[in-house]
Design a protein around this motif. Structure first.
Motif, PDB file in Angstrom:
ATOM      1  N   CYS A   1       0.771  -1.192  -0.173  1.00 33.07           N
ATOM      2  CA  CYS A   1       0.142  -0.047  -0.017  1.00 33.07           C
ATOM      3  C   CYS A   1       0.889   1.310   0.021  1.00 33.07           C
ATOM      4  O   CYS A   1       0.283   2.251  -0.297  1.00 33.07           O
ATOM      5  N   LYS A   2       1.963   1.233   0.499  1.00 34.53           N
ATOM      6  CA  LYS A   2       2.906   2.489   0.605  1.00 34.53           C
ATOM      7  C   LYS A   2       2.027   3.312   1.479  1.00 34.53           C
ATOM      8  O   LYS A   2       2.411   4.807   1.438  1.00 34.53           O
ATOM      9  N   ALA A   3       1.318   2.927   2.516  1.00 34.99           N
ATOM     10  CA  ALA A   3       0.618   3.995   3.164  1.00 34.99           C
ATOM     11  C   ALA A   3       0.660   3.699   4.657  1.00 34.99           C
ATOM     12  O   ALA A   3      -0.405   4.067   5.276  1.00 34.99           O
ATOM     13  N   GLY A   4       1.146   2.435   4.952  1.00 37.03           N
ATOM     14  CA  GLY A   4       1.320   1.943   6.407  1.00 37.03           C
ATOM     15  C   GLY A   4      -0.161   1.402   6.687  1.00 37.03           C
ATOM     16  O   GLY A   4      -0.409   1.465   7.836  1.00 37.03           O
ATOM     17  N   LYS A   5      -0.727   0.791   5.651  1.00 33.66           N
ATOM     18  CA  LYS A   5      -1.938   0.292   5.911  1.00 33.66           C
ATOM     19  C   LYS A   5      -2.280  -1.126   5.712  1.00 33.66           C
ATOM     20  O   LYS A   5      -3.108  -1.875   6.148  1.00 33.66           O
ATOM     21  N   CYS A   6      -1.019  -1.719   5.260  1.00 27.76           N
ATOM     22  CA  CYS A   6      -1.289  -3.161   4.772  1.00 27.76           C
ATOM     23  C   CYS A   6      -0.523  -4.120   5.549  1.00 27.76           C
ATOM     24  O   CYS A   6      -0.699  -5.248   5.758  1.00 27.76           O
ATOM     25  N   GLY A   7       0.560  -3.476   6.020  1.00 29.74           N
ATOM     26  CA  GLY A   7       1.386  -4.402   6.904  1.00 29.74           C
ATOM     27  C   GLY A   7       2.547  -5.012   6.183  1.00 29.74           C
ATOM     28  O   GLY A   7       3.068  -6.148   6.887  1.00 29.74           O
ATOM     29  N   SER A   8       2.460  -4.910   5.261  1.00 28.82           N
ATOM     30  CA  SER A   8       3.506  -5.956   4.235  1.00 28.82           C
ATOM     31  C   SER A   8       4.684  -5.613   4.470  1.00 28.82           C
ATOM     32  O   SER A   8       5.618  -6.493   4.258  1.00 28.82           O
ATOM     33  N   CYS A   9       5.342  -4.237   4.505  1.00 30.21           N
ATOM     34  CA  CYS A   9       6.678  -4.006   4.521  1.00 30.21           C
ATOM     35  C   CYS A   9       7.418  -3.784   5.641  1.00 30.21           C
ATOM     36  O   CYS A   9       8.133  -2.962   5.616  1.00 30.21           O
ATOM     37  N   SER A  10       7.048  -4.969   6.672  1.00 30.75           N
ATOM     38  CA  SER A  10       7.941  -4.827   7.677  1.00 30.75           C
ATOM     39  C   SER A  10       9.290  -5.305   7.512  1.00 30.75           C
ATOM     40  O   SER A  10       9.435  -6.257   6.485  1.00 30.75           O
TER      41      SER A  10
HETATM   42  S1  FES Z   1       3.485  -1.089   2.145  1.00 30.93           S
HETATM   43 FE1  FES Z   1       1.628  -1.389   3.319  1.00 30.93          FE
HETATM   44  S2  FES Z   1       2.463  -0.788   5.400  1.00 30.93           S
HETATM   45 FE2  FES Z   1       4.125  -0.575   4.022  1.00 30.93          FE
END
Ligand code: FES
Ligand code: SF4
Ligand code: SF4
Ligand code: FES
Lengths: 268, 353
Positions: free
Chosen positions: B53-62
């Motif tokens: 998401c690049k918005a801090g909402k999907c939790g993928s980029c930990s």
């Molecule tokens: S890309 Fe979704 S939280 Fe960082």
């Protein structure tokens, strides 16, 4: 179309990162000052408790919280509000009934637990810094399982806070009648902070309302819970402030009792 | 204007790896994930990284940035000095797949072990009514984006791999707290369950989970400590126990979750005798309506069991599965289109012809 391919291995490996921690900030600072602060306080308190002296100001009826209630045979007449029950063996502190409970209250406090697990026990020293121990079972076994008794020490602490409040009230009544000095302000300030710390306890927050499922059915307890929650956010600060006020109060009473300084009197 | 900055990024897979140095251009307003993307576009096209998401909402980029568990898309480059080398590594607690991508199945397994919401049997979905004050505490925990940074930082499993089977981790403690505090949840033994099966006692409330949570959930103060206190009510408080004996509160409930799992891990579905809508609703009204048009008495061959792993569960991800694409819940032995005699839907008029 059943597949017969072999499944991937069960346990994959973690990334092989050589450094134990890659943190670049001063993560060791907080555990360090915790060790220094707590050790200094415990050292001061131990020395003071075993001095068996300078705990009571006869002229203004100041009693230090470290000696309250004073219950050994050594206690001077005016200070022994609750009688003299215990023998005057040096190993017995004047406040032998309260000090152990206060110690256990703070030892099992959720904040102090965090503080000493991190700083003294290094488990973990800081976030994402490895635990200093090979094995870990947390609070699942004796003796740490005993941390679950915190709420009983909380009940004891409420009673002790009542006694400390009573001491602060009695201090307004010196032999010459009503009196008011800097010592009174310090005693009152200490008691207010002790109450704030005690009430902000997590067990208190639970008992007062946290354990309810339906706040809407208990509006008064909900209001009380909201207030305790507000204080609870500041529990760490209150934990340190009360260490400070306790030491300050005790030191002031000692200094006045030993005639190092005169008490600053406003009335009488 | 852009400037050149130093990066060290862990490259490798489960067989080993190393920190590799990169010099990358950084522009104003960029976050660490932007830099990873720039690297992928330039020097390191094969750098693996998960994001959505690049918005801090999907939790993928930990990932771990300078040793701290962070979201790559929420860590601004402006928080570092110009001269500072930024080190980026994968999450330590979970097995690595490649570069910055880790296998977080541990968390999905723990999620599946956590007993689900149990609404009252006599209230139909859509008829749930609750007061805002009652549900507020649970709502805080609903902010969770499942980035698993808290799970990753928790020293109970980060530094002691052997605790993984016994410990569910902070993310699932707040799930348990969320449901235990939920005004419409009817399970009464979530506290006992949290203590006996989820390993609540392993947590020593050192609060690292709270420190790293990007949603600023007060995991320890509002979730774990209240759950610990609730467990104390049940297990260590003689007064409360006496009270519940006298007033017959909190008797061993029918919908208890503790015993269900004490029977051991779920075995592969040998219950060939019934057709289960796993995870589906069993609302009787809905089913009654659905029945017009369905003849439940038709002789229908039982569906074949889905392909499960050695623990009798559907694999969580394609990565841990031996087949391409996700496993079919109908079983992989089924050919499509289904032969009509295998359908249990029958047109009401059908038998007339
Ligand atoms: S890309 Fe979704 S939280 Fe960082
Ligand atoms: S507070 Fe408990 S759950 Fe959270 S990181 Fe620390 S040990 Fe783990
Ligand atoms: S609780 Fe916070 S840190 Fe943990 S998974 Fe949810 S959002 Fe991430
Ligand atoms: S006194 Fe600190 S939590 Fe109870």
């Amino acid at each position: 179309m059943t597949s017969t391919a072999t499944r991937p291995r069960g346990a994959r490996a973690r990334a092989a990162i050589a450094a134990k921690t890659l943190r670049t900030d001063r993560w060791w600072f907080a555990p360090l000052i915790t060790v220094v602060g707590l050790t200094a306080w415990v050292a001061y308190a131990t020395v003071r408790v075993y001095l068996h002296n300078w705990y009571w100001v006869e002229d203004f009826h100041y009693l230090t919280p470290f000696y309250s209630p004073c219950i050994t045979d050594r206690c001077v007449e005016g200070a022994a509000h609750f009688g003299r029950i215990l023998p005057d063996w040096w190993i017995i502190p004047e406040a032998a009934f309260t000090l152990p409970f206060l110690l256990l209250f703070r030892l099992t406090c959720y904040y102090y637990r965090k503080a000493y697990y991190r700083s003294f026990w290094l488990s973990p020293p800081a976030c994402a810094v490895p635990d200093g121990h090979q094995t870990y079972s947390g609070e699942t076994r004796f003796p740490l399982l005993g941390q679950n008794l915190h709420r009983y020490f909380f009940y004891a602490a409420v009673i002790i806070s009542l006694i400390n409040s009573w001491d602060a009230v009695l201090a307004f009544h010196s032999p010459k009648g009503f009196g008011f000095g800097l010592g009174n302000l310090i005693l009152i300030g200490n008691v207010v902070m002790l109450w704030a710390y005690t009430i902000s306890c997590h067990s208190c927050r639970h008992i007062i309302g946290g354990r309810l499922k339906h706040f809407s059915k208990h509006p008064l307890r909900y209001r009380a819970w909201t207030f305790v929650s507000w204080l609870n956010v500041r529990h760490m600060q209150l934990a340190w402030i009360t260490l400070g006020t306790l030491a300050l109060t005790d030191f002031y009473v000692m200094a006045v009792a030993a005639d190092w300084i005169p008490d600053l009197r406003f009335i009488n | 204007m852009g400037s050149k900055r130093q990066f060290r990024i862990w490259r490798g897979d489960e067989t080993g790896g190393d920190l590799k140095d990169y010099t990358v251009e950084v522009n104003e307003g960029e976050v660490v994930l932007d830099i990873i993307h720039r690297l992928q576009a330039t020097e390191a096209p094969d750098l693996a990284c998960r994001w959505n998401c690049k918005a801090g909402k999907c939790g993928s980029c930990s990932m771990e940035i300078n040793g701290k568990p962070r979201l790559g898309c929420m860590t601004r480059m402006s928080t570092f000095e110009e001269s500072e080398t930024v080190t980026v590594t994968p999450l330590r607690t979970f097995p690595v797949i490649r570069d910055l991508v880790t296998d977080v199945s541990f968390n999905y397994e723990k999620a599946r072990e956590t007993p689900a919401f149990a609404p009252p049997a006599d209230v139909a979905p859509g008829d749930y009514r609750m007061q805002q004050v009652d549900v507020e505490r649970s709502q805080e925990f609903r902010k969770c984006i499942e980035c698993f940074l808290c799970q990753n930082v928790c020293h109970v499993i980060r530094d002691h791999e052997e605790n993984k089977p016994a410990f569910s981790g902070p993310r699932f403690f707040i799930r348990a707290a969320e449901l235990d505090m939920h005004p419409l949840d009817t399970r009464t033994d979530r506290k006992e369950y949290a203590q006996a099966e989820m390993g609540l006692g392993y947590c020593n409330i050192t609060k690292c989970c709270t420190e790293v949570c990007p949603e600023h959930i007060k995991i320890t103060d509002n979730g774990i400590i209240p759950m610990k206190e609730r467990a104390v009510d049940r297990r260590y408080d003689p007064l409360v126990r006496l009270g519940s004996k006298i007033f017959r509160r909190g008797e061993t409930p029918q919908n208890s979750v503790t015993s269900a799992r004490a029977a051991g891990p779920a075995t592969p579905s040998t219950s060939a005798g019934f057709h289960s809508h796993a995870g589906g609703s069993h609302d009787s009204r809905a089913e009654a309506q659905a029945q017009s048009g369905v003849n439940w008495h038709r002789e229908v061959p039982h569906p074949t069991a889905p392909a499960v792993d050695e623990r009798g569960k559907l694999p969580l991800t394609e990565l841990t599965f031996d087949r391409a694409a996700a496993p079919s819940p109908f079983g992989d032995d089924v050919s499509f289109p289904l032969p009509p005699e295998h359908l249990n839907f029958a047109h009401p008029e059908q038998d007339k012809h």
